[in-house]
Design a protein around this motif. Structure first.
Motif, mmCIF file in Angstrom:
data_model
loop_
_atom_site.group_PDB
_atom_site.id
_atom_site.type_symbol
_atom_site.label_atom_id
_atom_site.label_comp_id
_atom_site.label_asym_id
_atom_site.label_seq_id
_atom_site.Cartn_x
_atom_site.Cartn_y
_atom_site.Cartn_z
ATOM 1 N N TYR A 145 -26.571 7.155 50.139
ATOM 2 C CA TYR A 145 -27.145 8.443 50.591
ATOM 3 C C TYR A 145 -26.721 8.757 52.023
ATOM 4 N N ILE A 146 -26.516 7.729 52.822
ATOM 5 C CA ILE A 146 -26.169 8.014 54.221
ATOM 6 C C ILE A 146 -24.788 8.665 54.300
ATOM 7 N N SER A 147 -23.880 8.271 53.425
ATOM 8 C CA SER A 147 -22.544 8.869 53.478
ATOM 9 C C SER A 147 -22.587 10.376 53.263
ATOM 10 N N PRO A 148 -23.117 10.866 52.127
ATOM 11 C CA PRO A 148 -23.123 12.335 51.963
ATOM 12 C C PRO A 148 -24.003 13.040 52.981
ATOM 13 N N CYS A 149 -25.052 12.317 53.449
ATOM 14 C CA CYS A 149 -25.974 13.003 54.373
ATOM 15 C C CYS A 149 -25.408 13.097 55.787
ATOM 16 N N THR A 150 -24.328 12.322 56.070
ATOM 17 C CA THR A 150 -23.776 12.378 57.433
ATOM 18 C C THR A 150 -22.342 12.910 57.420
ATOM 19 N N SER A 151 -21.860 13.374 56.242
ATOM 20 C CA SER A 151 -20.466 13.873 56.188
ATOM 21 C C SER A 151 -20.478 15.385 56.349
ATOM 22 N N ARG A 152 -19.851 15.825 57.420
ATOM 23 C CA ARG A 152 -19.805 17.269 57.688
ATOM 24 C C ARG A 152 -18.887 17.919 56.658
ATOM 25 N N LEU B 23 -24.675 -12.121 59.440
ATOM 26 C CA LEU B 23 -24.259 -11.809 60.822
ATOM 27 C C LEU B 23 -25.017 -10.596 61.345
ATOM 28 N N ASN B 24 -24.972 -10.432 62.666
ATOM 29 C CA ASN B 24 -25.368 -9.142 63.262
ATOM 30 C C ASN B 24 -24.170 -8.213 63.164
ATOM 31 N N VAL B 25 -24.441 -6.928 63.063
ATOM 32 C CA VAL B 25 -23.319 -5.969 63.022
ATOM 33 C C VAL B 25 -22.508 -6.094 64.306
ATOM 34 N N THR B 26 -23.177 -6.437 65.408
ATOM 35 C CA THR B 26 -22.444 -6.548 66.682
ATOM 36 C C THR B 26 -21.456 -7.713 66.644
ATOM 37 N N ASP B 27 -21.751 -8.726 65.797
ATOM 38 C CA ASP B 27 -20.805 -9.859 65.720
ATOM 39 C C ASP B 27 -19.452 -9.410 65.173
ATOM 40 N N LEU B 28 -19.413 -8.293 64.467
ATOM 41 C CA LEU B 28 -18.162 -7.876 63.812
ATOM 42 C C LEU B 28 -17.118 -7.463 64.852
ATOM 43 N N GLY B 29 -17.573 -7.172 66.077
ATOM 44 C CA GLY B 29 -16.613 -6.854 67.139
ATOM 45 C C GLY B 29 -15.978 -5.489 66.992
ATOM 46 N N LEU B 30 -16.715 -4.557 66.335
ATOM 47 C CA LEU B 30 -16.126 -3.214 66.147
ATOM 48 C C LEU B 30 -16.671 -2.234 67.185
ATOM 49 N N GLY B 31 -17.513 -2.704 68.076
ATOM 50 C CA GLY B 31 -17.965 -1.831 69.166
ATOM 51 C C GLY B 31 -19.274 -1.115 68.906
ATOM 52 N N TYR B 32 -19.881 -1.346 67.736
ATOM 53 C CA TYR B 32 -21.145 -0.643 67.450
ATOM 54 C C TYR B 32 -22.289 -1.318 68.202
ATOM 55 N N ARG B 33 -23.171 -0.482 68.760
ATOM 56 C CA ARG B 33 -24.346 -1.064 69.442
ATOM 57 C C ARG B 33 -25.545 -0.813 68.544
ATOM 58 N N THR B 34 -25.959 -1.847 67.840
ATOM 59 C CA THR B 34 -27.073 -1.747 66.899
ATOM 60 C C THR B 34 -27.665 -3.133 66.712
ATOM 61 N N LYS B 35 -28.933 -3.151 66.219
ATOM 62 C CA LYS B 35 -29.550 -4.466 65.989
ATOM 63 C C LYS B 35 -29.545 -4.790 64.498
ATOM 64 N N ASP B 92 -28.229 4.668 69.381
ATOM 65 C CA ASP B 92 -28.378 6.080 69.768
ATOM 66 C C ASP B 92 -28.854 6.914 68.581
ATOM 67 N N LEU B 93 -29.371 6.216 67.548
ATOM 68 C CA LEU B 93 -29.901 6.890 66.352
ATOM 69 C C LEU B 93 -28.839 7.731 65.669
ATOM 70 N N GLU B 94 -27.599 7.204 65.706
ATOM 71 C CA GLU B 94 -26.517 7.824 64.933
ATOM 72 C C GLU B 94 -26.221 6.883 63.766
ATOM 73 N N TYR B 95 -25.949 7.463 62.588
ATOM 74 C CA TYR B 95 -25.604 6.617 61.444
ATOM 75 C C TYR B 95 -24.093 6.367 61.427
ATOM 76 N N HIS B 96 -23.716 5.175 60.988
ATOM 77 C CA HIS B 96 -22.298 4.849 60.774
ATOM 78 C C HIS B 96 -22.177 4.205 59.399
ATOM 79 N N THR B 97 -21.016 4.371 58.796
ATOM 80 C CA THR B 97 -20.761 3.745 57.492
ATOM 81 C C THR B 97 -19.453 2.983 57.571
ATOM 82 N N LEU B 98 -19.520 1.713 57.209
ATOM 83 C CA LEU B 98 -18.316 0.858 57.210
ATOM 84 C C LEU B 98 -17.787 0.767 55.789
#
Lengths: 405, 109, 607, 109
Positions: A145-152, B23-35, B92-98
């Motif tokens: 759900y996060i993918s479609p909800c955050t894809s402009r 792992l923590n997402v921060t361990d992945l070394g991709l620069g994301y700041r999240t817990k 920063d309350l932004e979502y990311h998808t890997l």
């Protein structure tokens, strides 16, 4: 009890039932477009006899299940016959089969809440997100759900709201409640520095699933919800299962937190998607307000208060957050002395206090009441003589003080 | 426990295996700041018993320096299917998808 | 007739005696001659619910009575999926004028919600409040400008005989301002004593005082009772200040452009739901027969609810804006007075209309380069797609709805064919988001030919609707004598380079100096200021895929790419890389963002 | 010429490429005694631009020693299709056929 799709199939297979059913659908169609296909007096009798006949068929009391196959078709059948066949005079019923599960069943399986209430100062919403991503099903549907909800989709459109809503509904239908509720109903420490409650607010990706360019009037939003079978059913389910009843122990008329939480989560992913408001106490609302309501302002306010100021929903969310359930939770109201003169200001304070805390005398009834309910439910022997203090005056507080005109 | 012992995914013998680590997402070394955290799955292990004539030949030619400075790859233990995407909320309350961040199935290729 | 409450609710207990009153429904008169006749009505008239027989309704007073004494078994007979010790019973009461009592059940209805508690009524010793007032907040509503009459029963019938020897009486607390409400002591009904005007006050907060006299004491309790005043369209629309607006249409001439606005005020409320609402409905008419005006202009109407400006009573502000329904020609010159009649269709009076005036002046827009010639110095090392500079007819940046296309022509056609072939060097493209032109290097071969020294173009700008055209001179001067073919940049992308060293020695597309430029990011974590190799730091990356960059994805993938981005990143608005972790670099199928020190892989061949 | 310069197969840029070399069958080191020859094709070259998040993460985890002694493979340039079989007559006039001995198509996997 059969679901309405099955009931309708059975009825259509049986000649007598299918003719009555077809007649009734014509009556319904005629009534809704008030150009009755069967005009005149004898049509009304035909309609009436069709209705009476169908009361013996499985269609009479059929319901639907959340996330079932052909859910939309089931709901279409239910609402098609609801006003004319079932319309009992209780509160508007829910088209969904009552689940009657208990929150305690959810806690027992939850890895993160090992029975005792979630730690007050922890960011339980972060813990829930962690637990989700460590569970393959939750992780999959969360990302789905996060993918479609955050894809402009264009410079003007933040996202594809329809896709986002569908994915959110999938999340709450498919992911076990111990995870999905964990992220939706996590409790945040009092005076939380917004990390926890903001994360909880972001769970449904509000920028896409909730907010809109303009805020509609809530009655207009309700009307647009009722024009869609899924939304109308989820709203009816929410009204039925989260109906507040200040006098009841749980604050809920149906005394079942799990059913209330399930029906609230059922609204997410419809046009009536609610979300947390930024407020010290738990308060939610759909994305609408009551401006430009004209003479329907009271009705609009009542509708919004069912979300923003609902003691049953609030208790249910807090109960999940604290890892408790209805019959366990027993608030201890402060000892209150009765004075003969009640002034308006004191009265107003009492009114606010009233909405959260039960009067001593009332709680006796509830305790007895829910004990009986519990006894029915668990049919183990609880022998408690429900003594009514009123019958025995010595046990109630006497009113003293003098009065002045 | 996080970042500790990798566990073998059940039901696999020796050779090219699917392993996982918390792992923590921060361990992945991709620069994301999240817990937020994740289960990272990867493929590891030898692929001797999957070698073809081609690999034997490559091994001999490299050994006999027939291929100058070239060092072509021999069979590798690699993912042949990736896990579902991972989404998380950053500080920063932004979502990311890997995407394609974790293995789901391994094979010697 | 109308009901002064949207719902009636009361609590009933086991043991409620037959014949006892439960509550009283009221119906307010709209005309003096009306007398209400009440009846019970059920959702399914043929098959009323089980509890229908437990009640009966006095058709003239609207008082609901118990028909039987409620037993414990009655509670259990009410099947319901809930556990709990309360049941909600819903009744519907209809009210019709006495003259139409035969069809009473088909008239407007109000919900009566009874909470049946599986317990006997509380005894006399409990809180006094329960004898005086029902649970929860209490409110009523009456329509403005209507007849006086009883609107609410204050007595709590179901608790009346709990303390038989108490006497209970009510009164309205005299407030600071005169309130047209009183209590009829004989019936304990609250009465509105005179018509009220919502536009004066739309909410009355009465304090209802309840006096309970016991054997030896007098108790005085009170509670707020809110009376909402319902609106009707009884005030005409008006304009505050000006009813006209002067509009100048010059550079913005595109369809949809909005100009100016005029406000119309109305002290009545306007519901935004239902959509085709019937109350306070405003309809507007363009008062002209001129087809040009009708085809060119439209008036947009929106409204919002306001309180402060109407003396803290809800009113409506209607906003009327002039909008273009098509593009206006670039050479159109016209002065128009557009009148628009606003009609409050539901206002009964005569002055329900207001005339608005839009005084519109349309000026033509000259398409010209006023006293400007362009000279640019161009490095022979520039690579293809290097951006040279921007050209713009007068006011071009303000144009909306005026479409300009730029072209280059050779000033002197009689030059030798060799020199003629130099002119493929430069071309111009119209910017994507404004009406300026962008000069760019279109061919680099002339850079290596000594005979190509300077290029004299005629820059032509043509407006597309009326084909208006203007020209000016453009001079391009090559900065060096000539460069060797070896220095010729190859059409590759700077963005592939991952380190400063290899970047600044690399000749990529779009580089005015012929060399790529390194941008070193300084932030930690994912940042918009990521390190990257760019052909021209003025335009790439700037978060915007401009007209030249969009000609070839390799010029500036940082702004234009759509391919997957591996590593910590944030995608741009539809295209490109808005933010990245460490260094971002791109190949044709993928872009990467990763920390710089991780550059050299541990071992190329891990296998 | 035999065993000398590898030629790049036409139409390929940099990265993971199909290369070929002219050899004697005996150079393959498979123990056959024959004078016959072959063109041996193999895959070689870097696979940076084919990496996924998985590979970047592997690289970072290995770099930060999060995977203990494990050294999982990153993208490898490998054959994804093999050449047709090769048959030849050995010195004892016996026929032999070699399968999957030479690459036909390469990719980063």
């Amino acid at each position: 009890r059969l679901d309405c799709v099955r009931a309708s199939e059975l009825c259509l297979k049986e000649p007598a039932c299918s003719t009555k059913y077809r007649t009734m659908r014509q009556c319904v169609a005629g009534k809704e477009s008030n150009s009755s296909v069967l005009a005149g007096l004898e049509s009304r009798d035909e309609c009436r006899s069709a209705l009476d006949a169908l009361k013996q068929s499985p269609l009479y009391n059929c319901r639907c299940k959340r996330g079932m196959k052909k859910e939309k078709n089931c709901l279409r059948i239910y609402w098609g016959i609801y006003q004319h066949l079932q319309g009992n005079d209780f509160l508007e019923d829910s088209p969904y089969e009552p689940v009657n599960s208990r929150l305690s069943d959810i806690f027992r399986l939850a890895p993160i809440y090992s029975g005792e209430p979630a730690l007050a100062k922890e960011n339980n919403c972060l813990n829930a997100a962690k637990a989700c991503n460590l569970n393959d099903t939750c992780k999959k549907y969360r990302s789905a759900y996060i993918s479609p909800c955050t894809s402009r989709v264009s410079t003007a459109e933040v996202c594809n709201k329809r896709k986002c809503h569908k994915a959110l509904r999938q999340f709450f239908d498919k992911v076990p409640p111990k995870h999905s509720y964990g992220m939706l109903y996590c409790s945040c420490p009092v005076g939380d520095t917004s990390a926890c409650s903001e994360r909880r607010r972001q769970t449904i990706v509000p920028a896409c699933s909730y907010e809109d360019k303009e805020k509609p009037n809530c009655l207009a939003l309700q009307a647009s919800c009722k024009s869609n079978y899924i939304c109308r059913s989820r709203l009816a389910d929410f009204f039925a299962n989260c109906q507040p009843e200040p006098r009841s122990l749980s604050g809920c008329l149906k005394e079942n937190y799990a059913d209330c939480l399930l029906s609230y989560s059922g609204l997410i992913g419809t046009v009536m998607t609610p979300n947390y408001l930024r407020s010290p106490k738990i308060s939610v609302s759909p994305f609408c307000d009551c401006s430009s309501s004209g003479n329907s302002k009271e009705e609009c306010d009542r509708f919004t208060e069912f979300f923003t100021d609902n003691v049953c929903l609030r208790n249910a969310i807090q109960a999940f957050g604290n890892g408790t359930d209805v019959s366990v939770w027993q608030p201890m109201p402060p000892v209150q002395t009765t004075t003969s003169i009640t002034t308006p200001s004191q009265r107003a304070r009492e009114r606010d206090r009233l909405s959260n805390v039960l009067e001593p005398e009332d709680s006796l009834y509830q305790f007895c009441g829910s004990l009986q309910a519990q006894k029915l439910k668990t049919n183990n022997t609880i022998d408690v003589l429900c003594v009514d203090p009123q019958i025995d005056p010595s046990s109630s507080n006497t009113i003293s003080g003098n009065s002045s005109e | 426990s996080k970042g500790g012992r990798e566990e073998l995914v059940k039901g696999q013998g020796r050779g090219c295996l699917l392993k996982e680590i918390h792992l923590n997402v921060t361990d992945l070394g991709l620069g994301y700041r999240t817990k937020e955290e994740l289960i990272f799955r990867y493929c590891s292990g030898p692929c001797y018993d999957a070698e073809t004539n081609y690999d034997k030949i490559l091994n001999n030619l490299t050994h006999n320096k027939k291929l100058d400075k070239d060092s072509p790859s021999r069979t590798c233990c690699r993912p042949i299917a990736f896990d579902d995407d991972l989404s998380f909320l950053d500080d920063d309350l932004e979502y990311h998808t890997l995407k394609k961040h974790s293995a789901k199935k391994c094979a010697c290729v | 007739l109308y009901f002064p409450q949207s719902t009636y609710s009361e609590t009933i207990y086991v043991g409620q005696p037959a014949g006892a009153p439960v509550l009283q429904v009221h119906s307010m008169r709209e005309r003096p001659s009306e007398e209400p006749y009440f009846c019970l009505s059920w959702r399914n008239i043929q098959k009323p619910p089980l509890y229908a027989a437990w009640f009966h309704l006095d058709p003239l007073t609207g008082v609901l009575y118990m028909n039987k004494t409620l037993e414990w078994t009655d509670f259990d007979s009410l099947s319901s999926s809930t556990l709990g010790y309360t049941r909600k019973l819903t009744l519907k009461v209809a009210a019709a004028p006495v003259s139409q009592k035969a069809t009473c059940i088909h008239h407007s209805r109000v919900d009566v919600s009874l909470t049946f508690i599986n317990a006997t009524a509380p005894s006399c010793g409990q809180k006094m409040e329960k004898l005086c007032f029902p649970d929860g907040d209490i409110s009523s509503h009456i329509k403005e400008n209507r007849l006086p009459g009883a609107l609410r029963q204050l007595r709590r019938f179901t608790h009346a005989d709990i303390c038989p020897n108490y006497t209970i009486s009510y009164r309205v607390e005299a407030g600071t301002i005169e309130m047209p409400f009183a209590v009829n002591n004989a019936t304990s009904e609250l009465v509105v004593t005179a018509p009220v005007d919502r536009e004066e006050k739309e909410l009355y907060r009465l304090i209802i005082v309840c006096n309970v006299r016991t054997a030896d004491m007098l108790h005085r309790l009170d509670t707020p009772l809110l009376i909402n005043i319902y609106d009707e369209d009884d005030t005409a629309p008006y304009v505050n200040g000006t009813d006209s607006e002067d509009v100048l249409i010059e550079f913005s001439r595109s369809e949809g452009t909005v100009f100016g606005h005029v406000f119309v005020y109305d002290r009545d409320t306007t519901p935004s739901y239902p959509k085709d609402q019937t109350e306070n409905k405003f309809v507007g008419t363009l008062m002209t027969n001129d087809s040009w005006i009708k085809d060119t202009f439209t008036i947009l109407h929106g409204f919002r609810e306001e309180k402060a400006m109407f003396g803290n009573v809800r009113g409506t502000v209607h906003e009327y804006k002039l909008s273009l329904s098509r593009n206006v020609l670039v050479d159109e010159r016209r002065s128009v007075q557009l009148d628009y009649l606003v009609n409050d269709t539901t206002y009964p009076g005569t002055e329900g209309t207001v005339m608005l005036h839009f005084n519109i002046t349309i000026l033509p827009v000259p398409i010209q380069f006023s006293n400007i010639t362009y000279i640019f110095v161009l490095s022979r090392k520039s690579s293809i797609y290097s951006q040279i500079g921007k050209v713009c007819v007068d006011n071009c940046l303000k144009f909306k709805g005026i479409d300009i296309v730029y072209q280059l022509e050779i000033s002197d056609r009689n030059v030798s064919s060799d020199v003629l072939s130099c002119y493929t060097t430069v071309n111009v493209a119209r910017s994507l988001e404004e009406m300026s032109g962008v000069l760019y290097v279109n061919d680099t071969k002339p850079f290596y030919r000594p005979e190509c020294q300077e290029l004299q173009y005629v820059l032509v700008a043509q407006e597309q609707q009326k084909q208006l055209q203007t020209k000016t001179h453009l001079l391009i001067i090559f900065d060096e004598l000539s460069i060797k073919m070896a220095e010729r940049p190859r059409s590759l992308t700077c963005a592939e380079k991952r380190q400063r060293g290899e970047c600044e020695t690399f000749k990529g597309m779009g580089a005015p100096t012929g060399r790529c430029h390194w941008r070193q990011g300084t932030d930690k974590g994912i940042s918009e200021n990521y390190s990257t190799c760019s052909p021209d730091l003025r335009t790439c990356p700037d978060g915007y895929c401009d007209v030249i960059e969009s000609k070839n994805m390799s010029i500036c993938p940082q702004d234009c790419t759509r391919v997957p981005i591996i590593g910590g990143h944030e995608r741009g608005l539809m295209l490109g890389i808005k933010a990245g972790y460490g260094t971002c670099y791109c190949y044709s199928e993928k872009c990467f963002c990763e920390q710089d020190e991780m550059e050299e892989p541990i071992c190329d061949d891990m296998c």
